[in-house]
Design a protein around this motif. Structure first.
Motif: not given
Length: 258
Positions: A23-24, A47-51, A89-91, A250-258
């Protein structure tokens, strides 16, 4: 668009671009709404659930009394509660970045990563604040068409504003005053940013007419784990105006392991 009513009675409108991915939360800029994020939904919505949330006083989310960006951060957390989402995650772009930072300070365990575009952790400069409030009063007294060109230039640079100017023209005077007061009356949070443990990506346009690159550099210096990416020629609302440049980051950052 869907809606939720918070515990204190605030209605919040949002678009849930549902998916099975992480979720982003997407937080738009001043004067904009959740549809600002159409380029990101198209680029990586599969690839993400965008809210995407209509922030208080914007889009279909009303504002009937004075509020601040802490209130808007609580609204966004209430949307996550209503969806049964514990962590996301939050953008945020510009004003959305102000709200994103406050979400991370209010609920650090719930914010897994922050992407901040064209934003600041500081108070508004007094002279700029006064100029923006004067602009709002001219808007109200003489009509939005008297200031639309100037507003579009500050926010969007050379990007075509025609999809947005009709929406700006429909903003009621009292709503404009409420959202402007929240914007220019915010306090700084730079001194609290070391409390945020989530990784952060800070993107900033070199042609941002609202905030110099120094604002982004101050964010990176204050956040414990932050990366700065400068977008050559990027305007203030660069997630919209320069989507093709920022989306890969953004996609690279969101896909990185946390």
């Amino acid at each position: 668009m869907a809606t939720v009513t918070t515990a204190d009675g605030q209605l919040v409108s949002y678009a849930d671009h549902g998916g099975d991915g992480p979720v982003v939360v997407l937080l738009h800029s001043f004067l904009m709404d959740a549809s600002m994020w159409a380029p990101q939904v198209a680029a990586f919505g599969d690839r993400f659930r965008l809210v995407a949330i209509d922030e208080r006083g914007h889009g279909a989310t009303p504002a009937t009394a004075p509020f601040d960006h802490w209130d808007v951060a609580r609204d966004a957390l209430a949307v996550l509660d209503s969806l049964g989402v514990d962590r996301a995650a939050v953008i945020g772009t510009s004003q959305g970045g102000f709200v994103a930072l406050r979400m991370a300070l209010l609920a650090p365990r719930r914010v897994t990563a922050l992407a901040l575009l064209g934003t600041s952790g500081e108070t508004e400069d007094e002279q700029i604040s006064a100029a923006y409030q004067q602009l709002a009063e001219v808007w109200i007294a003489q009509g939005p068409e008297t200031v639309t060109e100037a507003v579009a230039k500050i926010c969007l640079g050379e990007y075509d504003p025609s999809d947005w100017t009709p929406k700006w023209g429909a903003i009621e005077p009292e709503r404009l005053r409420l959202i402007m007061n929240a914007l220019v009356g915010r306090e700084g949070v730079l001194d609290r940013l070391p409390e945020i443990g989530a990784p952060a990506l800070v993107l900033h346009g070199t042609a941002d007419l609202a905030y110099p690159v120094a604002k982004a550099e101050a964010l990176v210096a204050a956040l414990p784990e932050a990366e700065l990416v400068l977008v050559e020629g990027g305007a203030h609302f660069l997630s919209l105006t320069h989507a093709a440049d920022v989306n890969p980051h953004l996609e690279r950052f969101l896909s990185a392991p946390l």
